[in-house]
Design an enzyme around this catalytic site. Structure first.
Site, short mmCIF file in Angstrom:
data_model
loop_
_atom_site.label_atom_id
_atom_site.label_comp_id
_atom_site.label_asym_id
_atom_site.label_seq_id
_atom_site.Cartn_x
_atom_site.Cartn_y
_atom_site.Cartn_z
N GLU A 12 0.84 -1.19 0.00
CA GLU A 12 0.00 0.00 0.00
C GLU A 12 0.88 1.25 0.00
O GLU A 12 1.71 1.41 0.90
CB GLU A 12 -0.92 0.00 1.22
CG GLU A 12 -1.92 -1.16 1.18
CD GLU A 12 -2.48 -1.54 2.55
OE1 GLU A 12 -2.21 -0.85 3.53
OE2 GLU A 12 -3.22 -2.56 2.62
N LEU A 19 -6.17 -2.01 -1.50
CA LEU A 19 -5.96 -1.93 -0.06
C LEU A 19 -6.53 -3.17 0.64
O LEU A 19 -7.67 -3.16 1.11
CB LEU A 19 -6.68 -0.66 0.43
CG LEU A 19 -6.08 0.09 1.60
CD1 LEU A 19 -6.77 1.41 1.77
CD2 LEU A 19 -6.08 -0.73 2.85
N ALA A 20 -5.75 -4.23 0.70
CA ALA A 20 -6.26 -5.49 1.25
C ALA A 20 -5.06 -6.36 1.57
O ALA A 20 -4.42 -6.92 0.68
CB ALA A 20 -7.16 -6.17 0.23
N GLU A 21 -4.77 -6.50 2.85
CA GLU A 21 -3.53 -7.16 3.25
C GLU A 21 -3.55 -8.66 3.00
O GLU A 21 -2.53 -9.25 2.64
CB GLU A 21 -3.23 -6.85 4.72
CG GLU A 21 -2.90 -5.38 4.98
CD GLU A 21 -4.13 -4.47 5.04
OE1 GLU A 21 -5.25 -4.99 5.04
OE2 GLU A 21 -3.95 -3.24 5.09
N GLN A 56 1.73 -1.90 5.97
CA GLN A 56 1.99 -0.49 6.26
C GLN A 56 2.36 -0.23 7.72
O GLN A 56 3.25 0.55 8.01
CB GLN A 56 0.81 0.36 5.82
CG GLN A 56 1.17 1.82 5.69
CD GLN A 56 0.15 2.56 4.85
OE1 GLN A 56 -0.86 3.02 5.37
NE2 GLN A 56 0.40 2.69 3.57
N PHE A 57 1.64 -0.91 8.62
CA PHE A 57 1.98 -0.85 10.05
C PHE A 57 1.72 -2.24 10.62
O PHE A 57 0.92 -3.01 10.05
CB PHE A 57 1.11 0.17 10.80
CG PHE A 57 1.53 1.60 10.60
CD1 PHE A 57 2.39 2.23 11.47
CD2 PHE A 57 1.04 2.31 9.51
CE1 PHE A 57 2.77 3.56 11.28
CE2 PHE A 57 1.42 3.63 9.31
CZ PHE A 57 2.28 4.25 10.20
N ASP A 58 2.36 -2.52 11.76
CA ASP A 58 2.25 -3.81 12.42
C ASP A 58 0.83 -4.37 12.51
O ASP A 58 0.55 -5.48 12.06
CB ASP A 58 2.86 -3.71 13.82
CG ASP A 58 2.80 -2.28 14.37
OD1 ASP A 58 1.68 -1.77 14.53
OD2 ASP A 58 3.87 -1.68 14.57
N PRO A 69 -4.90 -8.68 9.15
CA PRO A 69 -5.84 -9.27 8.18
C PRO A 69 -5.19 -10.36 7.34
O PRO A 69 -5.89 -11.21 6.80
CB PRO A 69 -6.25 -8.08 7.29
CG PRO A 69 -5.89 -6.85 8.04
CD PRO A 69 -4.78 -7.21 8.98
N HIS A 92 -0.94 1.38 15.57
CA HIS A 92 0.25 1.74 14.79
C HIS A 92 1.55 1.39 15.52
O HIS A 92 2.62 1.79 15.09
CB HIS A 92 0.25 3.24 14.48
CG HIS A 92 -0.75 3.65 13.46
ND1 HIS A 92 -2.09 3.75 13.73
CD2 HIS A 92 -0.62 3.98 12.14
CE1 HIS A 92 -2.75 4.14 12.64
NE2 HIS A 92 -1.88 4.28 11.66
C1 LIG Z 1 -6.28 -2.61 7.71
C2 LIG Z 1 -5.58 -1.32 7.43
N1 LIG Z 1 -4.63 -1.27 6.50
C3 LIG Z 1 -3.94 -0.14 6.28
C4 LIG Z 1 -4.21 1.01 6.98
C5 LIG Z 1 -3.38 2.28 6.78
N2 LIG Z 1 -4.21 3.32 6.16
C6 LIG Z 1 -4.81 4.27 6.92
S1 LIG Z 1 -5.81 5.24 6.01
C7 LIG Z 1 -5.44 4.43 4.59
C8 LIG Z 1 -6.12 4.84 3.31
C9 LIG Z 1 -7.60 4.68 3.41
O1 LIG Z 1 -8.23 5.13 2.26
P1 LIG Z 1 -9.81 5.28 2.18
O2 LIG Z 1 -10.46 4.04 2.67
O3 LIG Z 1 -10.12 5.71 0.80
O4 LIG Z 1 -10.18 6.41 3.21
P2 LIG Z 1 -9.73 7.93 3.23
O5 LIG Z 1 -8.48 8.01 4.04
O6 LIG Z 1 -9.54 8.38 1.82
O7 LIG Z 1 -10.85 8.63 3.91
C10 LIG Z 1 -4.51 3.42 4.83
C11 LIG Z 1 -3.94 2.54 3.81
C12 LIG Z 1 -5.22 0.90 7.95
N3 LIG Z 1 -5.58 1.95 8.70
N4 LIG Z 1 -5.89 -0.25 8.15
#
Ligand SMILES: Cc1ncc(C[n+]2csc(CCOP(=O)(O)OP(=O)(O)O)c2C)c(N)n1
Ligand SMILES: Cc1ncc(C[n+]2csc(CCOP(=O)(O)OP(=O)(O)O)c2C)c(N)n1
Ligand SMILES: [Mg+2]
Ligand SMILES: [Mg+2]
Lengths: 364, 334, 364, 334
Positions: B36, B65-67, B89-91, B96, B136
């Site tokens: 990601e 966005l899918a681990e 991206q973080f621990d 998932p 985080h």
């Molecule tokens: C399971 C998970 N993976 C990765 C992240 C790190 N992360 C935080 S916000 C984000 C992007 C999210 O995008 P979106 O769903 O479009 O929401 P937006 O921030 O645009 O409101 C990511 C990858 C997370 N919070 N949770």
């Protein structure tokens, strides 16, 4: 199959009732919401925009660790709260500060998370607002569970579950929508498609015709709405909530909007999007458009606007003052709320910390 | 490559990891980096900065966005000749993908009786100390080390980050590569190229000492070294072992160290119950039993969810807490 | 949006080319596959049915720990293998014995898993068949990865990824389809909808109009096909494979079929479904229908059938004999294949076992 | 309820769990039971047999096949006044729900500073000994005990299965309830009603002994008892402690037991590295240091993926392996 599948597909264009220039536009069969509802939404937008600016300032001053901006998405967030009744539940993400505040939670409590004092700063049971979800899409199955519990008790609760475009790629999104459909749970899944998940554009997120097209795969109707048009949002989300309350099951609503600022203050949006693109969306601003419309129908004058601005200013000031007070959180809380009753081991571990603090005290 | 020709560079840990990825990708066209925000953005910690630009969209890229999807995709790529490196991206956002990691990544070689190994590297920025909000700052190493089939590495210096990542990418087996977030900006003279540092499965003594042994890894090593420094000022000589490779574990080096001092404190940031620190304490207690002048003690995170930023310092092992514990090691002269 | 969304939706009725009574039926624009392909499929069906019976017998005799039946689903499984070329990959589940055997893997090696000798008994790299997946839907993202790797190297590999109706509810199904669509990976996702996930009927699994309707949510075309009609399967799966090979991306195919026996020998299907329902499906048997059709077009006579039956018998016998040989698996393998090189700890642990075995030996 | 009025029934562990669910559901209308195949089928192990028939479709029901969904659904139900009991069909099939368990189930009370607790019971048929194929025999307790905020119970008898499950359902906190599959058909006289056995957080001494202490839980308790029986025939007196409650852990009972004998062997089926056995060995080594005549030893599963059925007996702790290990405990007289 009780439903003709075609009805589950969204309209080709997002529903729009007020265009970017502030003019009412026809949208087949959808009525313009009452002016007082629009005015209330506008008041919320003014407040949300101001609060967002305040939060950004607090980040710069080091009072907040981080802040995910809601600038540009205020209409989605304010209306998502506005269409709910008291007994309903809201499931917000980290980005949805404006929705939570519009629901009535004190912004100071909302910002506790980002201030670093505690995780969730508000009591979820008072305003029926779940803690802000950080792990993406994980809150969606919770929303279904809350809705189902209410339904089992015969209550008329509706649950508004928010998520972002990026979040729709997670397995939890899929599982939640499927559960909701199978159990006909009264949940409105409301996706704020702001075109980006941090740096990743929608085209890398999905090849679907639209996110709303995901609904039919669960037997859930999908809808698309202009996410910068508070009127259209009131209409579409209001109808979805009413439908869910009437026992007709869940709905998926996709709002097309844009995150005007970087993902958070820590992000550098210039690395992945152009200034031209941002400017294009500037012209679609949800506040401007609603203000123009309300003035055009004589529902808003300078005095009213000044009142809104002043109230927003007050809230922002109060928030700023509260966040500037340095009340150190209590380390005992770390050990107290792991279980209802601390285990012997946790009590011993707390003692280590208390002993260290005592000695520090003495050392001074 | 002889020692004389080894190129050295002063790098932060973040830069060292970036450089290891670049060098590995340049050497081997089957190495792919994805996850990601690791493409044009270069990752939220900028670890993959410039890789898409240098190697193209096919070699370093963003995924949906899918681990679990990322991890499963990596399994398939590795099944078909690639060497995927993925970033979680973080621990806590690696959770998932847990089923994919435990039921597939860790087991594929075993399930197929050695016919299909998976050379996958799972990079995880991990642990606290950066004022991160909930989810985080997890120290999730215990979940991985307990799962047979995963190598688990936790560097504590830029040099180790570089060299261990190079070895991880070259490894025929899956590696969980734990990057201590709070050390991303620590700097070091890094020897470039492969084989310049002890490899996977090797612990190192970071500081010699005679009175007691501190055993640490990843983010806790600098704290242990600070504690040893402070103890030295008080006249106590503490040895510091950096485990580096949690799996495989280097019993030989660790046991020899503890036997040489007769006292041991394990230092780790992770919550303590059933953790890497428990394992180290248990195996040292068992194997060095007759050399021990005092029970093996542990300084670990408490058994609580990781605290919010303003309270995290209570959770992190500190010099004082280590020294308090060392003081407790039943010194006859005290 | 490059594709008009409507094209992504499946036909209202599953594609059928030969009806349950064995008569060819028109299906707009879909041609009947060549007779030799049908005859080859039929040979596979005869073999698969016989092997399934053999496996059941081996369970009763205690030679297999457990066996998930493919009876009723043979057409899906045989054709899924038949439409592939040598370089292609197959991703089967625990239920897909017939597909793996049709792909050329020795049934003895396939049954190793269920015999309890080892996990995967065959070498996945020889026939390009992944180990049978037990954790539901987890194999689907692997399939996408294999396909993407091939594509990066410019190879024309297509991947056939199998899963059940129940498996579509898992998050991994969602994530795999989404990845495949975003990366345009040449994967055919082939769902054998056999109406049940163990005891759970389809209606509790999904409220979607059909499983194939899930495709549009990823921008993937969905197709429905009669899963007991080998001709329709050859047509639909063949086209999907050709399309993927041509670089047009993934496809989702749902076959409507039925698991005629219990989930496994350990299951009691009378607890959740009626005999009447089973009988209804009896009448749609994939073997009977194809036999009647092939005879009607003079492509099959008694002698050919006898040849097929005999070959099937031979394979079944060979399998039976092999599984009746008691070759104890080697415990050293447990330690040898955890890593490419055993760790010192694993070597020490193996020594414990070897020492115990030595002492047992001596004790005898 | 006085001892005289307690009803006893001879039940298998499977029946005892079924009975505990029935009694809890009858007493409290907010108790819901759901998962995969737990409705009309009564579960693949028939643990929920008859519950749908007795309490209706709303109280005991099947869900779509998605473990993260099941767990997240349970979180929501618990947030809104229900007491969900979920069944994960087999140990390894709980992994898809790992993120929900670690990031939500375990943390909700903490995240909300005590305002929102989640009274959820996660029932997991676990461990081996039944000839199950891959992914059906994992001992996954280490993952859960390491996660702060989860109570983790592992009964070894039908009585404990009944009583601990009643306590688990009544608990205001989430409980991971580990049901040793191979003991489902073990029988026992079970005292019905609540409070008839020691509660959560309490270990029990299952057999008195003076020479060494065996510490076990769940599926390993009967093996430990068999080993003690065999040892007795050879003139050695082994004490057996059944841990029962992995979290909270009963230090008091375990330490007192070990101090009374001066020798300890921890027995557990799970792979050993960074496991519950490691934790027990570490804390016993630390706290009973001066009472120990020999190092604490562990008899655990090897650090390998769970073997296929025909090889599983090599992985399971056996009487012989326990006795070999006891023999190794540095007996002066040997
Ligand atoms: C399971 C998970 N993976 C990765 C992240 C790190 N992360 C935080 S916000 C984000 C992007 C999210 O995008 P979106 O769903 O479009 O929401 P937006 O921030 O645009 O409101 C990511 C990858 C997370 N919070 N949770
Ligand atoms: C992740 C996971 N959860 C649960 C199971 C247990 N299980 C095995 S088969 C099965 C039903 C699968 O149904 P379906 O996908 O329709 O395939 P079918 O067996 O009908 O071919 C279940 C629940 C599993 N194997 N994996
Ligand atoms: Mg977004
Ligand atoms: Mg099925």
């Amino acid at each position: 199959m009780t439903r003709e599948p075609g009805h589950l597909l969204p309209s080709e264009d997002p529903v729009m009732l007020i265009d970017p220039s502030g003019r009412a536009v026809a949208s087949d069969g959808r009525e313009m919401p009452p002016t007082d509802a629009l005015l209330r939404a506008f008041e919320g937008l003014v407040s949300a925009r101001r609060l967002n600016d305040q939060a950004y300032a607090l980040v710069r001053q080091g009072r907040l660790a981080v802040y995910p901006s809601s600038h540009g998405q205020e209409a989605c967030q304010v209306v998502a709260a506005q269409v709910l009744e008291d007994g309903d539940w809201l499931f917000p993400t980290y980005r949805d500060t404006a929705a939570i505040v519009a629901r009535g939670v004190d912004p100071v409590e909302v910002l506790t998370l980002l201030q670093g004092d505690w995780h969730s700063g508000y009591d979820p049971t008072i305003h029926h607002v779940a803690p802000q979800a950080t792990p993406l899409a994980t809150q969606l199955p919770h929303a279904v569970g809350v809705a189902h519990a209410a339904r089992l008790r015969g209550e008329s609760t509706v649950v508004m579950a928010l998520c972002g475009d990026g979040g729709t790629s997670e397995g939890d999104f899929h599982e939640a929508l499927n559960f909701a459909a199978v159990f006909r749970a009264p949940v409105v899944f409301f996706v704020q498609n702001n075109e980006y998940a941090i740096s990743v554009p929608l085209a890398r997120q999905t090849a679907a015709p639209s996110i709303a097209h995901k609904g039919i795969g669960y037997g859930i109707p999908g809808e698309r709405v202009d996410g910068n048009d508070a009127a259209a949002l009131l209409q579409v989300l209001g109808a979805a909530v009413a439908r869910a309350r009437a026992g007709e099951g869940p709905q998926l609503v996709e709002a097309h909007t844009y995150r005007m600022q970087a993902h958070t203050n820590a992000d550098d949006a210039t690395r992945y999007r152009s200034q031209a693109e941002v400017q294009e969306w500037e012209a679609k601003d949800p506040l401007t458009r609603l203000e123009v419309y309300l003035r055009s129908v004589d529902a808003l004058d300078d005095a009213t606007l000044a009142g809104f601005t002043e109230a927003a200013e007050e809230l922002a000031q109060r928030t700023r003052v509260a966040l500037n007070q340095d009340v150190a959180p209590n380390p005992e809380d770390l050990f107290r709320h792991v279980f209802a009753e601390p285990t012997p081991q946790l009590r011993a571990q707390l003692d280590i910390v208390l002993d260290e603090l005592d000695r520090e005290e003495v050392g001074r | 490559m002889t020692a004389a020709t080894v190129e050295h560079q002063k790098l932060t840990m973040a830069q060292a990891i970036n450089r290891a990825l670049r060098d590995a990708m340049a050497e081997d066209p089957t190495v792919l980096m994805f996850g990601e925000d690791v493409g044009p953005l270069g990752g939220v910690f900028r670890i993959t900065d410039g890789l898409t630009q240098e190697f193209g969209e096919d070699r370093c890229f963003d995924t949906p966005l899918a681990e679990a999807g990322i991890m499963g995709f990596a399994v398939g790529l590795a099944m078909n000749g690639m060497r995927p490196v993925v970033e979680m991206q973080f621990d806590a956002f690696a959770y998932p993908a847990f089923e994919q990691v435990v039921s597939h990544v860790a087991k594929m070689r075993n399930r197929t009786r050695g016919r299909l190994g998976l050379p996958i590297v799972i990079r995880i920025p991990y642990a606290g100390g950066i004022g991160g909000v909930e989810h985080h700052c997890d120290s999730s190493e215990a979940y991985y080390v307990h799962t047979p089939g995963l190598q688990v590495l936790a560097p504590s210096t830029p040099s180790d980050a570089y060299s261990l990542l190079r070895e991880a990418i070259a490894s025929p087996d899956p590696v969980v590569f734990l990057e201590p977030k709070k050390l991303y900006w620590a700097t070091d003279e890094v020897a470039l190229g492969r084989g310049q540092e002890p490899g996977i499965g090797r612990a190192v003594v970071r500081r010699e000492g005679t009175d007691a042994t501190l055993i640490a890894y990843g983010p806790s090593v600098p704290i242990a070294l600070d504690a040893a420094e402070a103890a030295a000022r008080e006249g106590r000589s503490l040895q510091v072992v950096d485990v580096r490779s949690l799996v495989p574990f280097d019993d030989e080096t660790v046991f020899a160290a503890v036997r040489s001092t007769g006292r041991a404190v394990v230092v780790a940031e992770s919550t303590g119950f059933a953790s890497v620190a428990s394992e180290i304490a248990a195996r040292v207690s068992e194997s060095c039993f007759h050399s021990l002048a005092a029970p093996v003690r542990r300084v670990t995170g408490f058994d609580i969810p990781f605290p919010p930023p303003k309270l995290e310092h209570f959770q992190l092992p500190s010099v004082d807490r280590i020294l308090d514990t060392v003081d407790d090691l039943q010194w006859e002269d005290s």
